[in-house]
Design an enzyme around this catalytic site. Structure first.
Site, mmCIF file in Angstrom:
data_model
loop_
_atom_site.group_PDB
_atom_site.id
_atom_site.type_symbol
_atom_site.label_atom_id
_atom_site.label_comp_id
_atom_site.label_asym_id
_atom_site.label_seq_id
_atom_site.Cartn_x
_atom_site.Cartn_y
_atom_site.Cartn_z
ATOM 1 N N VAL A 125 0.833 -1.199 0.000
ATOM 2 C CA VAL A 125 0.000 0.000 0.000
ATOM 3 C C VAL A 125 0.869 1.251 0.000
ATOM 4 C CG1 VAL A 125 -1.613 1.357 1.396
ATOM 5 C CG2 VAL A 125 -2.028 -1.081 1.034
ATOM 6 N N GLU A 126 1.940 1.221 0.778
ATOM 7 C CA GLU A 126 2.774 2.408 0.928
ATOM 8 C C GLU A 126 3.575 2.746 -0.331
ATOM 9 O OE1 GLU A 126 2.883 4.605 3.215
ATOM 10 O OE2 GLU A 126 1.735 3.657 4.831
ATOM 11 N N THR A 127 4.240 1.755 -0.909
ATOM 12 C CA THR A 127 5.189 2.062 -1.998
ATOM 13 C C THR A 127 5.172 1.072 -3.149
ATOM 14 O OG1 THR A 127 6.978 0.814 -0.921
ATOM 15 C CG2 THR A 127 6.788 3.170 -0.372
ATOM 16 N N TYR A 312 -7.522 3.283 5.090
ATOM 17 C CA TYR A 312 -6.185 2.699 4.982
ATOM 18 C C TYR A 312 -6.145 1.327 5.653
ATOM 19 C CZ TYR A 312 -1.129 2.188 5.634
ATOM 20 O OH TYR A 312 0.163 1.720 5.628
#
Length: 325
Positions: A125-127, A312
């Site tokens: 999800v982040e990168t 999130y």
């Protein structure tokens, strides 16, 4: 042109040029520089001369101020948010990441008690598994937010922590890249999180969250462990609601303040059984078919410690479930 006119013209030119210089000067010229430098020296023992040298290289970025004003979590509903993070490409990318780093993930799960799918989903999800770590110079992002975004004084603290971690890890602050908000590496740690939770995953004496998967994986696992992840306990499950009493519990608090039993008494029921005394909260999201209700367990709250957003947390959970299949 008279002598007086020529002199006035020269004076105006000097004023104009000096004004431009100030407009484009680094944050070492900011009116609050001395205050910042004094705090940094007191808290992290970094001399003001070094702080001045670093901030002299910083630049104000209007794009950062524009981006911070419109985070996705505040502009999207779940029906659109899930289309970003639950794509087949991201799921397949996660499976490939898990296959490539199976040994590291298994060791981190064993050491910290965090499921490998959760660790992978966070990084996904982040990168997008480390492939999209951000192109902003963290020095510019954090200096801009610390000095020119008064609504979020947290960035004043983050800039100080950034200089400290740069010192500890022997990094040149001007070369470190990250997000517009100063988050860095595979797991997008902000500087205070880096100082508190980043670990040396392979024993090489350095915490490299940008290029070392061992450090990145173990750091994410350590973050969840410290924040109280409960191994082998559920995260979230679908719920049904009836009556009107449940409305007082809908999205009322990220940290569970109810129990499963109290929510049941308000008209909240689930398909899967749950321990009556377990802490829980009631989450309402707007999905593609309308309102969705979810019974969120304590581990769901732990995910929101990474990013304070129900959207999130749901994206991370559902991506982790897809990675199990």
């Amino acid at each position: 042109m008279t002598r007086l006119t020529r002199q006035l013209a020269k004076t105006c030119l000097v004023i104009s040029l000096s004004g431009s210089a100030l407009a484009y000067a680094g944050y070492d010229q900011h009116s609050r520089f001395n205050e910042f430098a004094a705090e940094l020296e007191k808290e992290y023992q970094i001399p003001p001369a070094e702080t001045r040298r670093w901030l002299a290289e910083s630049k104000k970025l209007d794009s950062v101020l524009e981006a911070i004003a419109r985070p996705a979590e505040k502009t999207l509903e779940w029906d659109s948010y899930q289309d970003i993070f639950l794509t087949s490409k991201r799921i397949e990318g996660g499976k490939a990441f898990m296959a490539k780093h199976a040994g590291l993930l298994a060791a981190a799960e064993q050491k910290y008690g965090i499921p490998k799918e959760i660790i992978t989903a966070i990084i996904g999800v982040e990168t997008f598994y480390g492939s999209r770590q951000g192109s902003y110079r963290v020095l510019d992002s954090l200096a801009t937010l610390a000095f020119d975004y008064p609504k979020r004084p947290i960035f004043w603290r983050e800039l100080k922590a950034f200089f400290s971690l740069a010192k500890e890890e022997n990094l040149d602050p001007a070369t470190v890249k990250g997000s517009y908000a100063g988050a860095m590496g595979y797991g997008q740690f902000i500087p205070t999180s880096f100082l508190a939770y980043a670990v040396d995953g392979d024993g090489d004496g350095q915490r490299d969250l940008w290029a070392n998967p061992a450090d990145a994986i173990n750091s994410v696992a350590n973050y969840f462990n410290v924040h109280g992840w409960r191994a082998h306990e559920p995260v979230v499950q679908r719920a049904r609601v009836s009556g009107n009493q449940y409305q007082q519990a809908v999205n009322d608090n990220l940290k569970p303040k109810w129990t499963v039993a109290k929510l049941a008494a308000m008209g909240v029921s689930t398909i899967e059984p749950a321990n009556a005394e377990d802490p829980a909260s009631l989450v309402k999201l707007i999905g593609k078919q309308g309102a969705e209700f979810w019974l969120a367990h304590y581990n769901y709250y732990v995910i929101t410690r990474y990013n304070h957003s129900r959207l999130y947390a749901m994206a991370v959970y559902q991506l982790s479930e897809a990675l199990k299949q």
